[in-house]
Design a protein around this motif. Structure first.
Motif, PDB file in Angstrom:
ATOM      1  N   ARG A 108     -62.436  73.363 -95.756  1.00 56.84           N
ATOM      2  CA  ARG A 108     -61.320  72.411 -95.850  1.00 56.84           C
ATOM      3  C   ARG A 108     -61.615  71.282 -96.825  1.00 56.84           C
ATOM      4  O   ARG A 108     -60.721  70.822 -97.541  1.00 56.84           O
ATOM      5  CB  ARG A 108     -60.969  71.910 -94.454  1.00 56.84           C
ATOM      6  N   ALA A 109     -62.866  70.870 -96.909  1.00 53.83           N
ATOM      7  CA  ALA A 109     -63.230  69.842 -97.894  1.00 53.83           C
ATOM      8  C   ALA A 109     -63.091  70.384 -99.307  1.00 53.83           C
ATOM      9  O   ALA A 109     -62.655  69.662-100.220  1.00 53.83           O
ATOM     10  CB  ALA A 109     -64.653  69.361 -97.645  1.00 53.83           C
ATOM     11  N   ALA A 110     -63.447  71.654 -99.506  1.00 49.39           N
ATOM     12  CA  ALA A 110     -63.408  72.238-100.849  1.00 49.39           C
ATOM     13  C   ALA A 110     -61.986  72.342-101.386  1.00 49.39           C
ATOM     14  O   ALA A 110     -61.792  72.418-102.610  1.00 49.39           O
ATOM     15  CB  ALA A 110     -64.068  73.620-100.847  1.00 49.39           C
ATOM     16  N   ARG A 111     -61.001  72.331-100.519  1.00 47.94           N
ATOM     17  CA  ARG A 111     -59.608  72.385-100.995  1.00 47.94           C
ATOM     18  C   ARG A 111     -59.250  71.140-101.806  1.00 47.94           C
ATOM     19  O   ARG A 111     -58.296  71.168-102.591  1.00 47.94           O
ATOM     20  CB  ARG A 111     -58.641  72.545 -99.815  1.00 47.94           C
ATOM     21  N   GLY A 112     -60.003  70.092-101.635  1.00 46.76           N
ATOM     22  CA  GLY A 112     -59.746  68.882-102.411  1.00 46.76           C
ATOM     23  C   GLY A 112     -60.627  68.746-103.639  1.00 46.76           C
ATOM     24  O   GLY A 112     -60.504  67.763-104.380  1.00 46.76           O
ATOM     25  N   ASP A 113     -61.507  69.715-103.867  1.00 45.52           N
ATOM     26  CA  ASP A 113     -62.419  69.642-105.013  1.00 45.52           C
ATOM     27  C   ASP A 113     -61.712  70.026-106.303  1.00 45.52           C
ATOM     28  O   ASP A 113     -60.884  70.938-106.332  1.00 45.52           O
ATOM     29  CB  ASP A 113     -63.632  70.565-104.800  1.00 45.52           C
ATOM     30  N   ARG A 114     -62.096  69.377-107.377  1.00 50.61           N
ATOM     31  CA  ARG A 114     -61.533  69.694-108.696  1.00 50.61           C
ATOM     32  C   ARG A 114     -62.400  70.669-109.469  1.00 50.61           C
ATOM     33  O   ARG A 114     -61.955  71.249-110.448  1.00 50.61           O
ATOM     34  CB  ARG A 114     -61.373  68.403-109.507  1.00 50.61           C
ATOM     35  N   ASP A 115     -63.653  70.847-109.026  1.00 48.24           N
ATOM     36  CA  ASP A 115     -64.616  71.660-109.766  1.00 48.24           C
ATOM     37  C   ASP A 115     -65.541  72.327-108.760  1.00 48.24           C
ATOM     38  O   ASP A 115     -65.883  71.728-107.730  1.00 48.24           O
ATOM     39  CB  ASP A 115     -65.413  70.756-110.727  1.00 48.24           C
ATOM     40  N   ILE A 116     -65.981  73.535-109.062  1.00 47.48           N
ATOM     41  CA  ILE A 116     -66.870  74.258-108.159  1.00 47.48           C
ATOM     42  C   ILE A 116     -68.162  73.503-107.898  1.00 47.48           C
ATOM     43  O   ILE A 116     -68.782  73.634-106.838  1.00 47.48           O
ATOM     44  CB  ILE A 116     -67.179  75.667-108.712  1.00 47.48           C
ATOM     45  N   ARG A 117     -68.567  72.662-108.853  1.00 45.07           N
ATOM     46  CA  ARG A 117     -69.826  71.934-108.670  1.00 45.07           C
ATOM     47  C   ARG A 117     -69.748  70.958-107.501  1.00 45.07           C
ATOM     48  O   ARG A 117     -70.765  70.696-106.850  1.00 45.07           O
ATOM     49  CB  ARG A 117     -70.204  71.221-109.964  1.00 45.07           C
ATOM     50  N   GLU A 118     -68.574  70.437-107.217  1.00 48.08           N
ATOM     51  CA  GLU A 118     -68.415  69.574-106.048  1.00 48.08           C
ATOM     52  C   GLU A 118     -68.669  70.375-104.766  1.00 48.08           C
ATOM     53  O   GLU A 118     -69.340  69.893-103.841  1.00 48.08           O
ATOM     54  CB  GLU A 118     -67.012  68.969-106.018  1.00 48.08           C
ATOM     55  N   SER A 119     -68.145  71.595-104.714  1.00 44.47           N
ATOM     56  CA  SER A 119     -68.346  72.438-103.534  1.00 44.47           C
ATOM     57  C   SER A 119     -69.806  72.840-103.396  1.00 44.47           C
ATOM     58  O   SER A 119     -70.365  72.827-102.288  1.00 44.47           O
ATOM     59  CB  SER A 119     -67.467  73.689-103.635  1.00 44.47           C
TER      60      SER A 119
END
Length: 350
Positions: free
Chosen positions: A278-289
């Motif tokens: 659910r947090a990754a749905r707000g990420d703009r880039d895979i590096r954030e995930s």
């Protein structure tokens, strides 16, 4: 074909290597070569992949990269975590942290690579295999492909950018696949966004040859995808706010199969996976995930169910893990809290 010069890769890249890197006409070629171990991804193999990608990035002779695997049973069935397990059991948590860090840097390099990356994924594609093939620009599956992120069953979380892929799956597929570790055939893998094209496996050798000869990804002509039964499933229960509420919704729906799977997986892993997707749905880039995933995995050998899960499923194979890690909200938050100086520094990994 010309082999990559030894100076351009780690010493592990020698004849009969478990990860073969070479140049073939207009293609950089990476081949998993551990079929007897279902092409499990070791730390040395991660380093070979990353070194090759760095060497080929600005090489004018390389127009595209092809990633494939020896053997029929697996593209890559996951990471080779035996060494991480042994070190963690002995109280050494550095080895696991180094492995996961290097692996995630490699995953991000594939995802952001400036040249086409074509992955041919047959058989089992799980965990670390998804981290290699699942982030390629052109992801090809065939009749035997089985894709999954089954980490909650060993006390881990869907990492290697898995939370990013799961977050972008349609509807509540991400929660369902992440929590249950369910396997996807080729049609489901395309439906869920883990693959792009279905090509019969009998056609793969000729296609690889044409790609190497021309460097032209437009030669990839997908066939009609197989059925995707995942698209017909009612996964609304997985939209509930917590694992407990998802379980209650599944009980109300009488979904005994899903309940059985959730009941045998690590409670901490389930709660952390739900938070990660659910947090990754707000990420703009895979590096954030990937950075968020590292926060869990860097702590996994010391503060989670990981060692017990590996013992039960891979080492002793009694299939009877005794989960004991705290799965409460406070501990989940602590497992996903920033690592301070241990955070991934993407500028240093270019």
């Amino acid at each position: 074909m010309t082999e990559m010069p030894e100076a351009e890769m780690p010493r592990s890249e020698m004849p009969r290597s478990e990860m073969i890197a070479r140049k073939d006409r207009r293609a950089g070629r990476l081949t998993f070569n551990r079929p007897q171990a279902l092409n499990a991804l070791s730390h040395e193999m991660v380093q070979v992949i990353d070194a090759a990608l760095r060497a080929w990035r600005d090489d004018p002779e390389v127009a595209l990269v092809v990633i494939d695997a020896a053997g029929e049973r697996a593209f890559c069935a996951g990471g080779d975590i035996a060494a991480v397990y042994r070190a963690g059991l002995a109280g050494d948590h550095r080895l696991g942290r180094a492995f996961f860090r290097d692996e995630y840097v490699m995953n991000a390099r594939i995802a952001g690579y400036p040249k086409p990356v074509v992955a041919f994924m047959q058989g089992f594609v799980m965990g670390g295999g998804v981290g290699v093939g699942g982030h390629a620009s052109h992801r090809i599956v065939g009749e035997t492909t089985q894709v999954a992120m089954p980490e909650t069953g060993i006390g881990m979380i869907p990492d290697v950018g898995g939370s990013w892929l799961l977050a972008h799956a349609p509807g509540r597929c991400g929660e369902y696949l992440g929590l249950t570790g369910a396997r996807m055939g080729p049609g489901d893998a395309i439906f869920a966004g883990f693959a792009d094209s279905f090509v019969p496996e009998a056609d793969w050798p000729a296609l690889k040859d044409r790609l190497a000869e021309t460097g032209d990804v437009n030669l990839i002509l997908p066939h009609p995808a197989p059925e995707a039964p995942l698209g017909d499933r009612d996964l609304s229960a997985f939209g509930a706010a917590s694992v407990a509420e998802i379980t209650a919704a599944l009980q109300a729906a009488g979904d005994e199969a899903a309940l059985k799977v959730l009941g045998r997986n690590s409670p901490l892993s389930l709660a952390a996976t739900l938070a990660l997707v659910r947090a990754a749905r707000g990420d703009r880039d895979i590096r954030e995930s990937l950075s968020r995933e590292l926060r869990f995995t860097a702590r996994a050998t010391a503060e989670s169910d990981f060692l017990e899960g590996v013992r039960a499923q891979i080492i002793d194979k009694d299939r009877n893990p005794r989960w004991s890690a705290d799965a409460g909200p406070a501990h989940v938050a602590a497992m996903l809290a920033p690592l301070g100086e241990g955070e991934l520094n993407w500028e240093d990994s270019e």
